[in-house]
Design a protein around this motif. Structure first.
Motif, PDB file in Angstrom:
ATOM      1  N   SER A 134       0.684  -1.206  -0.005  1.00 30.41           N
ATOM      2  CA  SER A 134       0.386  -0.555  -0.070  1.00 30.41           C
ATOM      3  C   SER A 134       1.206   1.734   0.142  1.00 30.41           C
ATOM      4  CB  SER A 134      -0.717  -0.415   1.336  1.00 30.41           C
ATOM      5  OG  SER A 134      -1.396   1.384   1.414  1.00 30.41           O
ATOM      6  N   GLN A 135       0.499   2.169  -1.313  1.00 29.27           N
ATOM      7  CA  GLN A 135       1.054   3.671  -1.121  1.00 29.27           C
ATOM      8  C   GLN A 135       0.969   4.788  -0.238  1.00 29.27           C
ATOM      9  OE1 GLN A 135       3.345   4.147  -5.465  1.00 29.27           O
ATOM     10  NE2 GLN A 135       4.088   2.325  -5.374  1.00 29.27           N
ATOM     11  N   ASN A 136      -0.913   4.680   0.162  1.00 36.44           N
ATOM     12  CA  ASN A 136      -1.582   5.567   0.438  1.00 36.44           C
ATOM     13  C   ASN A 136      -2.728   4.528   0.217  1.00 36.44           C
ATOM     14  OD1 ASN A 136      -0.275   7.913  -0.636  1.00 36.44           O
ATOM     15  ND2 ASN A 136      -0.720   7.119  -2.021  1.00 36.44           N
ATOM     16  N   ILE A 137      -3.847   5.676   1.708  1.00 36.06           N
ATOM     17  CA  ILE A 137      -4.989   4.746   2.121  1.00 36.06           C
ATOM     18  C   ILE A 137      -5.403   5.395   0.487  1.00 36.06           C
ATOM     19  CG2 ILE A 137      -6.854   4.729   3.222  1.00 36.06           C
ATOM     20  CD1 ILE A 137      -4.358   3.341   4.274  1.00 36.06           C
ATOM     21  N   GLU A 138      -5.642   4.484  -0.853  1.00 39.36           N
ATOM     22  CA  GLU A 138      -6.198   5.449  -1.870  1.00 39.36           C
ATOM     23  C   GLU A 138      -7.675   6.655  -1.899  1.00 39.36           C
ATOM     24  OE1 GLU A 138      -4.470   6.523  -4.297  1.00 39.36           O
ATOM     25  OE2 GLU A 138      -2.943   4.569  -3.367  1.00 39.36           O
ATOM     26  N   SER A 139      -8.338   5.322  -0.980  1.00 35.79           N
ATOM     27  CA  SER A 139     -10.027   6.111  -1.391  1.00 35.79           C
ATOM     28  C   SER A 139     -10.180   7.349  -0.759  1.00 35.79           C
ATOM     29  CB  SER A 139     -10.797   4.887  -0.426  1.00 35.79           C
ATOM     30  OG  SER A 139     -10.380   5.181   0.754  1.00 35.79           O
ATOM     31  N   VAL A 140      -9.451   8.334   0.285  1.00 37.05           N
ATOM     32  CA  VAL A 140      -9.269   8.775   0.838  1.00 37.05           C
ATOM     33  C   VAL A 140      -8.844  10.006  -0.072  1.00 37.05           C
ATOM     34  CG1 VAL A 140      -9.440   8.475   2.955  1.00 37.05           C
ATOM     35  CG2 VAL A 140      -6.927   9.322   1.709  1.00 37.05           C
ATOM     36  N   LEU A 141      -8.011   9.885  -1.079  1.00 35.78           N
ATOM     37  CA  LEU A 141      -7.341  10.819  -2.302  1.00 35.78           C
ATOM     38  C   LEU A 141      -8.071  10.891  -3.996  1.00 35.78           C
ATOM     39  CD1 LEU A 141      -4.219   9.805  -1.823  1.00 35.78           C
ATOM     40  CD2 LEU A 141      -5.191  11.637  -0.608  1.00 35.78           C
ATOM     41  N   ILE A 142      -9.010   9.765  -3.628  1.00 27.65           N
ATOM     42  CA  ILE A 142      -9.197   9.668  -4.499  1.00 27.65           C
ATOM     43  C   ILE A 142     -11.168  10.566  -4.959  1.00 27.65           C
ATOM     44  CG2 ILE A 142     -11.004   7.411  -4.976  1.00 27.65           C
ATOM     45  CD1 ILE A 142     -10.011   6.793  -7.155  1.00 27.65           C
ATOM     46  N   PRO A 143     -11.188  10.426  -6.300  1.00 25.50           N
ATOM     47  CA  PRO A 143     -12.710  11.294  -6.777  1.00 25.50           C
ATOM     48  C   PRO A 143     -13.869  11.026  -5.843  1.00 25.50           C
ATOM     49  CG  PRO A 143     -11.405  10.975  -8.661  1.00 25.50           C
ATOM     50  CD  PRO A 143     -10.564  10.716  -7.526  1.00 25.50           C
ATOM     51  N   ALA A 144     -14.444  11.399  -5.321  1.00 28.12           N
ATOM     52  CA  ALA A 144     -15.917  10.953  -4.237  1.00 28.12           C
ATOM     53  C   ALA A 144     -16.667  10.027  -5.730  1.00 28.12           C
ATOM     54  CB  ALA A 144     -16.336  12.109  -4.174  1.00 28.12           C
ATOM     55  N   ARG A 145     -16.838  10.404  -7.071  1.00 28.29           N
ATOM     56  CA  ARG A 145     -17.540   8.983  -7.209  1.00 28.29           C
ATOM     57  C   ARG A 145     -16.841   7.813  -6.684  1.00 28.29           C
ATOM     58  NH1 ARG A 145     -17.567   9.418 -13.402  1.00 28.29           N
ATOM     59  NH2 ARG A 145     -15.224  10.509 -14.304  1.00 28.29           N
ATOM     60  N   PHE A 146     -15.925   8.129  -7.567  1.00 27.25           N
ATOM     61  CA  PHE A 146     -15.043   6.433  -7.297  1.00 27.25           C
ATOM     62  C   PHE A 146     -14.194   5.931  -6.088  1.00 27.25           C
ATOM     63  CE2 PHE A 146     -13.224   8.392 -11.746  1.00 27.25           C
ATOM     64  CZ  PHE A 146     -14.486   7.612 -12.364  1.00 27.25           C
ATOM     65  N   ARG A 147     -15.156   7.164  -4.833  1.00 29.74           N
ATOM     66  CA  ARG A 147     -14.838   6.852  -4.055  1.00 29.74           C
ATOM     67  C   ARG A 147     -14.908   5.230  -2.904  1.00 29.74           C
ATOM     68  NH1 ARG A 147     -14.993  11.875  -0.206  1.00 29.74           N
ATOM     69  NH2 ARG A 147     -13.235  12.248  -2.402  1.00 29.74           N
ATOM     70  N   ASP A 148     -16.232   4.660  -3.192  1.00 29.96           N
ATOM     71  CA  ASP A 148     -16.830   3.765  -2.391  1.00 29.96           C
ATOM     72  C   ASP A 148     -16.538   2.420  -2.916  1.00 29.96           C
ATOM     73  OD1 ASP A 148     -18.459   5.172  -0.039  1.00 29.96           O
ATOM     74  OD2 ASP A 148     -20.507   5.144  -1.788  1.00 29.96           O
ATOM     75  N   GLU A 149     -16.015   2.750  -4.257  1.00 29.32           N
ATOM     76  CA  GLU A 149     -15.572   1.629  -5.027  1.00 29.32           C
ATOM     77  C   GLU A 149     -14.119   0.866  -4.594  1.00 29.32           C
ATOM     78  OE1 GLU A 149     -15.032  -0.121  -9.730  1.00 29.32           O
ATOM     79  OE2 GLU A 149     -15.647   1.961  -9.827  1.00 29.32           O
ATOM     80  N   THR A 150     -13.182   2.386  -4.450  1.00 28.74           N
ATOM     81  CA  THR A 150     -11.969   2.189  -4.196  1.00 28.74           C
ATOM     82  C   THR A 150     -11.304   1.903  -2.993  1.00 28.74           C
ATOM     83  OG1 THR A 150     -11.239   3.678  -5.463  1.00 28.74           O
ATOM     84  CG2 THR A 150      -9.977   3.108  -3.835  1.00 28.74           C
ATOM     85  N   ASP A 151     -12.608   2.038  -1.912  1.00 26.21           N
ATOM     86  CA  ASP A 151     -12.606   1.617  -0.177  1.00 26.21           C
ATOM     87  C   ASP A 151     -12.658   0.237   0.079  1.00 26.21           C
ATOM     88  OD1 ASP A 151     -12.652   2.165   2.449  1.00 26.21           O
ATOM     89  OD2 ASP A 151     -14.502   1.151   2.291  1.00 26.21           O
ATOM     90  N   ALA A 152     -13.649  -0.581  -1.171  1.00 25.32           N
ATOM     91  CA  ALA A 152     -14.338  -1.807  -0.621  1.00 25.32           C
ATOM     92  C   ALA A 152     -13.065  -2.314  -1.705  1.00 25.32           C
ATOM     93  CB  ALA A 152     -15.404  -2.471  -1.926  1.00 25.32           C
TER      94      ALA A 152
END
Length: 389
Positions: A134-152
C-alpha cells in the motif's frame, strides 16, 4: 525465494514516486538474494521507456480509449481489460507457470481482481503467498464518485493478503483495522526513502541564477499545493533568482490559466524543466540554493521529502510534507511552515542568506532506502517459511 511483482507501471526506468518505490523494493529484495521478476501492466505508449520483458504484459494504447469513453479511471479499472485471450493476460499466466513464484507482491490495490484471475487455475496447495504493498490510503484521495469502489477494493486487498506493507505508521493503523479478525496477517511499516544523491560540484550549472528547486510528479495535489502556497505570481522569488520546477508538475502549471494570466512574469521567474534524465536531476540538486515542498494534501508519505533531506540542502516545507517524517523537522536546515505566509517568508530569507542550519549524511542515513526498507526482506523470509510449513 522467487517473487513476482504486479504493478500498473514498468520499473526498469523509474521516474515517478510509485515507480521509484517499487524499484527500491525490488533492489532491496534482490540484495537479500531473492529472485524478483517485475510483471507490470500498463499502456505501452504511456511509458515508452520499458524493456522487452515488460512489453510482454503491456496493453496497446488504443485500449485506453475503452476506459476513457466509459468514463472510468485507468488505475482502478484497467483490470477489466485483462482476461483470457488478451495477450498481456495470457503472457502473465504463462510466465507465472514458468517461474512458479513463492510470493506475488501487488503494489497498490488496483490489480487485486487480476491477481485473483491469474491464480484461479493454480491448485490451492501450490499458490504463492500474497503481499499487498500500500502506498496510500487511496480511497481518501480519489474523486468522490470512485471512493466507495476504491474503499471496497483496498479493504479486500488487505483481507486477501498474507502480508501487508504500509508506507507509514498512520496508514498501518488503518490497514490493521481492515484485516480479517483473527487472521493475524502482519502489517510491515516500510516508509518511503531515497538513494543518496550523487552530487558533483564539478557538474556545469544548469541554471545560471541562484534558484530554489521544486520537484513533483503530475499528481494533481502537487499543482494545487503550488497555487495555494506559492501563488499565481511567485513574489517570494527575487528578480535575480529563479524557481526551478522539475518533473510532471510543471506540465500541470503550464496548462493552467493561472500561470498563463501572468505569463511574462512567470516565464521570467519560474524555469520549468519538465521530466529530466538522472544526470540533469543530480546537477539541479547539486547547484540548488535549497529545496521547497509546498505540499498541503495527500496521503502516505512523500518521496520528495526524503530526497530533500538527503540532498543536505536547506529545505522549506509546509507541515503536511513531513507526514511520516515528523522527527526530521528538528534537523538542521529544515524550515517547516504552518502557513503560506510563513513559507514565503522562509523563501525570501533563503535568497537573502538568512536561513541557518546544516545537516550531514549521518543525520539523514535513516531515510535511505536501505534503512527504510530494512524490515522488508526479513518479513518476506518469515512469510514464506510460514507458507511452506
Amino acid at each position: 525465494m522467487k517473487i513476482v511483482t504486479l504493478s500498473t507501471y514498468p520499473v526498469s526506468h523509474p521516474f515517478h514516486g510509485g515507480q521509484r518505490r517499487l524499484d527500491a523494493i525490488t533492489r532491496v529484495l534482490r540484495g537479500a538474494d531473492h529472485e524478483v521478476t517485475a510483471m507490470p501492466f500498463f499502456f505501452g505508449p504511456h511509458y515508452p521507456q520499458h524493456t522487452a520483458d515488460e512489453a510482454l504484459t503491456a496493453l496497446p494504447g488504443e485500449m485506453h480509449g475503452d476506459i476513457a469513453r466509459a468514463g472510468l479511471r485507468e488505475d482502478l479499472h484497467m483490470h477489466r481489460l485483462l482476461h483470457p485471450g488478451v495477450p498481456a493476460f495470457d503472457a502473465a499466466r504463462q510466465r507465472l507457470d514458468q517461474i512458479r513464484p513463492d510470493a506475488l507482491h501487488f503494489e497498490q490495490p488496483w490489480l487485486l481482481p487480476l491477481l485473483e484471475a491469474l491464480l484461479e487455475d493454480i491448485p490451492e496447495a501450490e499458490r504463492p503467498a500474497v503481499v499487498y504493498g500500500s502506498q496510500n490510503i487511496e480511497s481518501v484521495l480519489i474523486p468522490a464518485r470512485f471512493r466507495d469502489e476504491t474503499d471496497a477494493l483496498e479493504q479486500a486487498a488487505t483481507r486477501r493478503a498474507d502480508m501487508v506493507v504500509a508506507v507509514s505508521a498512520a496508514d498501518a493503523q488503518v490497514l490493521e483495522r481492515w484485516r480479517t479478525p483473527g487472521q493475524g496477517a502482519p502489517v510491515v511499516v516500510a516508509p518511503n526513502g531515497c538513494w543518496p544523491p550523487a552530487l558533483d560540484t564539478g557538474a556545469p550549472r544548469p541554471i545560471a541564477e541562484d534558484y530554489l528547486m521544486l520537484a513533483g510528479s503530475g499528481h494533481g495535489p502537487n499543482a494545487e499545493g503550488y497555487w495555494d502556497v506559492i501563488g499565481r505570481i511567485p513574489g517570494c522569488i527575487p528578480p535575480d533568482g529563479r524557481l526551478a520546477v522539475v518533473g510532471g508538475v510543471g506540465d500541470l502549471l503550464r496548462a493552467d490559466p493561472r500561470f498563463r494570466h501572468f505569463r511574462k512574469l512567470n516565464d521570467h521567474l519560474v524555469q520549468i524543466t519538465g521530466r529530466v534524465e538522472e544526470d540533469v536531476l543530480q546537477a539541479l540538486l547539486t547547484h540548488a540554493k535549497g529545496i521547497c515542498l509546498p505540499i498541503k494534501s495527500g496521503g502516505g508519505t512523500n518521496l520528495k521529502t526524503a530526497e530533500a533531506l538527503l540532498s543536505l540542502k536547506p529545505v522549506i516545507a509546509m507541515r503536511p510534507a513531513f507526514r511520516g517524517f515528523e522527527e526530521a523537522m528538528s534537523l538542521g536546515g529544515v524550515h517547516v511552515a504552518e502557513t503560506e505566509t510563513e513559507f514565503r517568508a522562509h523563501v525570501r530569507a533563503l535568497f537573502a542568506g538568512h536561513l541557518t542550519g546544516t545537516r550531514v549524511a549521518e543525520d539523514v542515513a535513516r531515510y535511505t532506502w536501505d534503512a527504510t526498507l530494512a524490515d522488508l526482506a526479513p518479513a518476506y523470509a518469515r512469510l514464506i517459511r510460514a507458507a511452506r510449513f
